[in-house]
Design an enzyme around this catalytic site. Structure first.
Site, PDB file in Angstrom:
ATOM      1  N   TYR A 166       0.860  -1.186   0.000  1.00  0.00           N
ATOM      2  CA  TYR A 166       0.000   0.000   0.000  1.00  0.00           C
ATOM      3  C   TYR A 166       0.893   1.232   0.000  1.00  0.00           C
ATOM      4  CZ  TYR A 166      -3.386   3.516   1.630  1.00  0.00           C
ATOM      5  OH  TYR A 166      -4.169   4.637   1.765  1.00  0.00           O
ATOM      6  N   ASP A 209       9.407   2.718  -0.639  1.00  0.00           N
ATOM      7  CA  ASP A 209       8.374   3.419   0.131  1.00  0.00           C
ATOM      8  C   ASP A 209       8.628   3.112   1.607  1.00  0.00           C
ATOM      9  OD1 ASP A 209       4.704   3.451   0.231  1.00  0.00           O
ATOM     10  OD2 ASP A 209       6.244   4.303   1.535  1.00  0.00           O
ATOM     11  N   LYS A 211       4.907   9.220   8.801  1.00  0.00           N
ATOM     12  CA  LYS A 211       4.771   8.707  10.168  1.00  0.00           C
ATOM     13  C   LYS A 211       5.869   9.232  11.104  1.00  0.00           C
ATOM     14  CE  LYS A 211       2.427   4.742   8.140  1.00  0.00           C
ATOM     15  NZ  LYS A 211       1.015   4.743   8.579  1.00  0.00           N
TER      16      LYS A 211
HETATM   17  P1  KE4 Z   1      -0.624   8.339   4.611  1.00  0.00           P
HETATM   18  O1  KE4 Z   1      -1.142   9.084   3.405  1.00  0.00           O
HETATM   19  O2  KE4 Z   1      -1.677   7.519   5.297  1.00  0.00           O
HETATM   20  O3  KE4 Z   1       0.149   9.258   5.584  1.00  0.00           O
HETATM   21  O4  KE4 Z   1       0.494   7.302   4.105  1.00  0.00           O
HETATM   22  C1  KE4 Z   1       0.150   6.386   3.107  1.00  0.00           C
HETATM   23  C2  KE4 Z   1       1.109   5.219   3.179  1.00  0.00           C
HETATM   24  C3  KE4 Z   1       2.129   5.137   2.247  1.00  0.00           C
HETATM   25  N1  KE4 Z   1       3.018   4.110   2.271  1.00  0.00           N
HETATM   26  C4  KE4 Z   1       2.941   3.142   3.222  1.00  0.00           C
HETATM   27  C5  KE4 Z   1       3.942   2.036   3.215  1.00  0.00           C
HETATM   28  C6  KE4 Z   1       1.915   3.190   4.196  1.00  0.00           C
HETATM   29  O5  KE4 Z   1       1.846   2.214   5.130  1.00  0.00           O
HETATM   30  C7  KE4 Z   1       0.985   4.239   4.189  1.00  0.00           C
HETATM   31  C8  KE4 Z   1      -0.155   4.334   5.192  1.00  0.00           C
HETATM   32  N2  KE4 Z   1      -0.236   3.290   6.149  1.00  0.00           N
HETATM   33  C9  KE4 Z   1      -1.554   3.009   6.681  1.00  0.00           C
HETATM   34  C10 KE4 Z   1      -1.444   1.841   7.652  1.00  0.00           C
HETATM   35  N3  KE4 Z   1      -1.093   0.636   7.035  1.00  0.00           N
HETATM   36  C11 KE4 Z   1      -2.153   4.221   7.337  1.00  0.00           C
HETATM   37  C12 KE4 Z   1      -3.361   3.940   8.188  1.00  0.00           C
HETATM   38  C13 KE4 Z   1      -4.618   4.424   7.528  1.00  0.00           C
HETATM   39  O6  KE4 Z   1      -4.755   4.299   6.285  1.00  0.00           O
HETATM   40  O7  KE4 Z   1      -5.488   4.927   8.286  1.00  0.00           O
END
Ligand code: KE4
Length: 421
Positions: free
Chosen positions: A143, A238, A266
């Site tokens: 993701y 990523d 994060k």
């Molecule tokens: P954000 O746009 O949520 O800050 O980041 C996206 C993203 C990009 N790359 C990786 C590897 C990620 O894990 C994420 C977001 N992670 C999720 C949890 N697996 C965020 C939690 C959510 O979607 O509420």
């Protein structure tokens, strides 16, 4: 008698889709309704009904120091007094950029943005702008945020282009994204051969954590490094999760494999809305206003968020022993799950127990084979013990520096005492 969280969930659901601002928070995979958090401190979350939970979600990764770490809070409070946002350059953005570049090999320049989605979306655009090519290879089960071109899944037969994984994503966006199988070098080789000279980049979670934790098999990342170099494509790590989680040098420090572009989120923002992408000076010189790849943001490099990021990274850089402690705590949890016969994938302080009857989990197909009912029962048991793990089988457990050895042992006891297994 309804709980306060139930009341709040009903109210929220009238004004926000699913009552939440990010889908996974709605407890869809585990049933029931989410508790509403009132505050958090250290390893603890406190809900609106006065219950306390030992938190292994840690806001999906940022809270590696624990919640409301005093030095970070103090610095942020002070920063707020000087103003919340200026839309103009500040000294502190340069400090954070310097810290990131000093930690991650190959990152000579960074651009600060406001979310992981934005970081990856922008890095992909840079790769396309730098190479003049359009196609991207990603991996099933990885993701990368919710930008249109990355919300795709493998098309039928894996040999065709990807298809949208969300309503509203135009087929044309999906067509430029090819989907391979994580840990399967042949699936990447095939796509590269079928799209020779057209692939701008391979984007990968260097340790996958969005299908549950799935570490790279030995040689997998080295293969991606080699095949991208051989084909004139860029390799994008990523690191929104792995960045500053596996160590201050992230996945490159952890695996020894180098990438052309890295994305961060994060932890890099210390829990505030801040993310980043970066790479060599040559590649990053493509980014506006230096180069032709446009990317912008009103709150990019926000001075309050940057302050939280600086304080967090400084603590992690000054106390590398934190990572050793996190590793040991996560290893204790891993052993407790393994004693119950569960498959556990772990990388540093990231781990996931899989209910796959002992079968290995090395890719998305393996992860999909997990027993959802068993996971739901596990989640409910842990919550009954006031332990909050991710409300989805396809997420990671995050350990923080605030999780004491005593609390880790308490968690291991809860795992061991779970009657269902
Ligand atoms: P954000 O746009 O949520 O800050 O980041 C996206 C993203 C990009 N790359 C990786 C590897 C990620 O894990 C994420 C977001 N992670 C999720 C949890 N697996 C965020 C939690 C959510 O979607 O509420």
């Amino acid at each position: 008698m309804k709980s306060r969280s139930e009341e709040l969930f009903e109210q929220a659901s009238r004004r926000m889709p699913g009552g939440v601002n990010s889908p996974v928070r709605a407890f869809g995979a585990v049933g029931g309704h989410p508790f509403f958090v009132k505050k958090a401190k250290g390893p603890w979350l406190y809900d609106e009904d006065g219950r306390r939970y030992l938190d292994y979600v840690c806001s999906w990764g940022p809270c590696i120091l624990g919640h409301a770490f005093p030095a970070v809070i103090e610095a942020v409070q002070k920063a707020c007094e000087d103003g919340l946002t200026f839309g103009a350059p500040t000294r502190k953005e340069g400090i954070l950029a310097e810290l990131i570049c000093s930690c991650v090999p190959d990152v000579e320049m960074v651009r600060l943005v406001s979310s992981g989605t934005e970081a990856v979306m922008s890095a992909v655009r840079v790769a396309r702008g730098f190479t003049g090519r359009e196609k991207i290879i990603k991996f099933e089960g990885n993701y990368h945020g919710h930008s249109d071109g990355l919300l795709v899944k493998a098309g039928s037969g894996m040999m065709t282009q990807s298809v949208p994984d969300s309503a509203g994503v135009p087929a044309g966006y999906a067509a430029s994204t090819l989907t391979a199988v994580y840990n399967d070098t042949r699936s990447v080789q095939r796509l590269m051969e079928q799209n020779r000279g057209e692939v701008a980049a391979v984007v990968v979670e260097p340790v996958a954590a969005n299908m549950g934790v799935v570490p790279p098999k030995p040689g997998f990342l080295e293969f991606l490094r080699r095949i991208t170099q051989e084909n004139g494509a860029l390799l994008i790590f990523d690191e929104v999760i792995t960045g500053f989680r596996l160590g201050t040098g992230g996945a490159t420090e952890y695996t020894g494999v180098r990438a052309d572009l890295h994305t961060f989120g994060k932890i890099v923002g210390g829990g505030m809305p801040l993310a980043a992408y970066g790479g060599s000076r040559e590649i990053m010189s493509c980014v506006a206003p230096l180069g032709p790849v446009y990317q912008a943001g009103t709150l990019s490099g926000n001075p309050v968020a940057v302050t939280a990021g600086i304080e967090t990274l400084k603590i992690l850089m000054d106390h590398p022993e934190i990572y050793q402690g996190l590793e040991e705590k996560a290893a204790c949890l891993e052993r407790a799950f393994q004693k119950k016969g569960l498959t556990v994938n772990r990388a540093g302080s990231l781990l996931t127990p899989f209910f796959t009857g002992g079968k290995k989990v090395e890719n998305y197909g393996d992860a999909l084979g997990c027993d959802r009912e068993a996971f739901r029962a596990y989640f409910a048991w842990m919550l009954s013990q006031n332990i909050y793990v991710a409300p989805s089988p396809f997420e990671a457990m995050f350990v923080s520096n605030a999780h004491t050895e005593e609390l880790i042992e308490q968690t291991c006891r809860a795992i061991e005492e779970w009657p269902a297994l």
